[in-house]
Motif scaffolding. Structure first.
Motif, PDB file in Angstrom:
ATOM      1  N   ALA A 168       0.808  -1.222   0.000  1.00  0.00           N
ATOM      2  CA  ALA A 168       0.000   0.000   0.000  1.00  0.00           C
ATOM      3  C   ALA A 168       0.839   1.269   0.000  1.00  0.00           C
ATOM      4  O   ALA A 168       0.502   2.241  -0.672  1.00  0.00           O
ATOM      5  N   GLY A 169       1.925   1.275   0.723  1.00  0.00           N
ATOM      6  CA  GLY A 169       2.745   2.479   0.815  1.00  0.00           C
ATOM      7  C   GLY A 169       3.497   2.807  -0.456  1.00  0.00           C
ATOM      8  O   GLY A 169       3.871   3.953  -0.691  1.00  0.00           O
ATOM      9  N   THR A 170       3.704   1.818  -1.304  1.00  0.00           N
ATOM     10  CA  THR A 170       4.487   2.040  -2.514  1.00  0.00           C
ATOM     11  C   THR A 170       3.687   1.818  -3.779  1.00  0.00           C
ATOM     12  O   THR A 170       4.218   1.890  -4.879  1.00  0.00           O
ATOM     13  N   GLY A 171       2.398   1.522  -3.638  1.00  0.00           N
ATOM     14  CA  GLY A 171       1.565   1.243  -4.806  1.00  0.00           C
ATOM     15  C   GLY A 171       1.386   2.464  -5.691  1.00  0.00           C
ATOM     16  O   GLY A 171       1.224   3.583  -5.212  1.00  0.00           O
ATOM     17  N   LEU A 172       1.444   2.236  -6.999  1.00  0.00           N
ATOM     18  CA  LEU A 172       1.242   3.308  -7.963  1.00  0.00           C
ATOM     19  C   LEU A 172      -0.249   3.560  -8.144  1.00  0.00           C
ATOM     20  O   LEU A 172      -1.073   2.681  -7.903  1.00  0.00           O
ATOM     21  N   ILE A 173      -0.588   4.736  -8.612  1.00  0.00           N
ATOM     22  CA  ILE A 173      -1.975   5.079  -8.910  1.00  0.00           C
ATOM     23  C   ILE A 173      -2.151   4.999 -10.421  1.00  0.00           C
ATOM     24  O   ILE A 173      -1.378   5.578 -11.171  1.00  0.00           O
ATOM     25  N   LYS A 174      -3.154   4.264 -10.869  1.00  0.00           N
ATOM     26  CA  LYS A 174      -3.409   4.095 -12.291  1.00  0.00           C
ATOM     27  C   LYS A 174      -4.878   4.379 -12.541  1.00  0.00           C
ATOM     28  O   LYS A 174      -5.734   3.901 -11.809  1.00  0.00           O
ATOM     29  N   GLU A 175      -5.171   5.151 -13.569  1.00  0.00           N
ATOM     30  CA  GLU A 175      -6.550   5.437 -13.933  1.00  0.00           C
ATOM     31  C   GLU A 175      -6.891   4.638 -15.171  1.00  0.00           C
ATOM     32  O   GLU A 175      -6.169   4.683 -16.165  1.00  0.00           O
ATOM     33  N   THR A 176      -7.968   3.879 -15.117  1.00  0.00           N
ATOM     34  CA  THR A 176      -8.445   3.117 -16.252  1.00  0.00           C
ATOM     35  C   THR A 176      -9.835   3.608 -16.594  1.00  0.00           C
ATOM     36  O   THR A 176     -10.675   3.739 -15.714  1.00  0.00           O
ATOM     37  N   ARG A 177     -10.049   3.887 -17.869  1.00  0.00           N
ATOM     38  CA  ARG A 177     -11.352   4.385 -18.303  1.00  0.00           C
ATOM     39  C   ARG A 177     -11.987   3.393 -19.260  1.00  0.00           C
ATOM     40  O   ARG A 177     -11.310   2.750 -20.039  1.00  0.00           O
ATOM     41  N   SER A 178     -13.298   3.294 -19.225  1.00  0.00           N
ATOM     42  CA  SER A 178     -14.028   2.488 -20.200  1.00  0.00           C
ATOM     43  C   SER A 178     -14.336   3.359 -21.392  1.00  0.00           C
ATOM     44  O   SER A 178     -14.606   4.546 -21.259  1.00  0.00           O
ATOM     45  N   ASN A 179     -14.317   2.750 -22.591  1.00  0.00           N
ATOM     46  CA  ASN A 179     -14.700   3.521 -23.761  1.00  0.00           C
ATOM     47  C   ASN A 179     -16.053   3.045 -24.265  1.00  0.00           C
ATOM     48  O   ASN A 179     -16.599   2.056 -23.795  1.00  0.00           O
ATOM     49  N   ALA A 180     -16.602   3.715 -25.236  1.00  0.00           N
ATOM     50  CA  ALA A 180     -17.941   3.419 -25.730  1.00  0.00           C
ATOM     51  C   ALA A 180     -18.044   2.052 -26.394  1.00  0.00           C
ATOM     52  O   ALA A 180     -19.139   1.531 -26.578  1.00  0.00           O
ATOM     53  N   TRP A 181     -16.924   1.454 -26.767  1.00  0.00           N
ATOM     54  CA  TRP A 181     -16.936   0.159 -27.447  1.00  0.00           C
ATOM     55  C   TRP A 181     -16.680  -0.995 -26.500  1.00  0.00           C
ATOM     56  O   TRP A 181     -16.427  -2.103 -26.929  1.00  0.00           O
ATOM     57  N   GLY A 182     -16.738  -0.768 -25.218  1.00  0.00           N
ATOM     58  CA  GLY A 182     -16.648  -1.840 -24.244  1.00  0.00           C
ATOM     59  C   GLY A 182     -15.259  -2.156 -23.738  1.00  0.00           C
ATOM     60  O   GLY A 182     -15.107  -2.906 -22.804  1.00  0.00           O
ATOM     61  N   GLY A 183     -14.236  -1.613 -24.343  1.00  0.00           N
ATOM     62  CA  GLY A 183     -12.880  -1.857 -23.877  1.00  0.00           C
ATOM     63  C   GLY A 183     -12.474  -0.811 -22.860  1.00  0.00           C
ATOM     64  O   GLY A 183     -13.277   0.001 -22.418  1.00  0.00           O
TER      65      GLY A 183
END
Length: 87
Positions: A50-65
């Protein structure tokens, strides 16, 4: 006061843990474990990374991926969205 981990048994008789903030707010709930020992090992894994975990943003797109952005590049103002999982 620091946050704490709370081990509990869910409605399906699985052992889980939740991370509680200093004010008692539920911050995270774990996956299901077979027993308390496995849940305690899961807590140790969370503590370790937890102290060293990176932050990653994942977004959904309109085509399901899922979409991705290159690290370090600012997101245009019209595309800044914050999505938080329901607890």
């Amino acid at each position: 006061m620091a946050g704490q981990f709370d081990i509990f048994t869910d409605a399906e008789a699985n052992v889980r843990f939740r991370l509680l903030g200093a004010d008692g707010t539920v911050l995270a709930i774990s996956k299901a474990y077979d027993d308390k020992r496995a849940a305690a090992e899961g807590i140790m894994e969370v503590r370790e990374c937890a102290g060293t975990g990176l932050i990653k943003e994942t977004r959904s797109n309109a085509w399901g991926g899922t979409g991705w952005t290159r690290t370090g590049l600012p997101t245009p103002a019209h595309r800044r969205h914050r999505h938080f999982p329901a607890v």
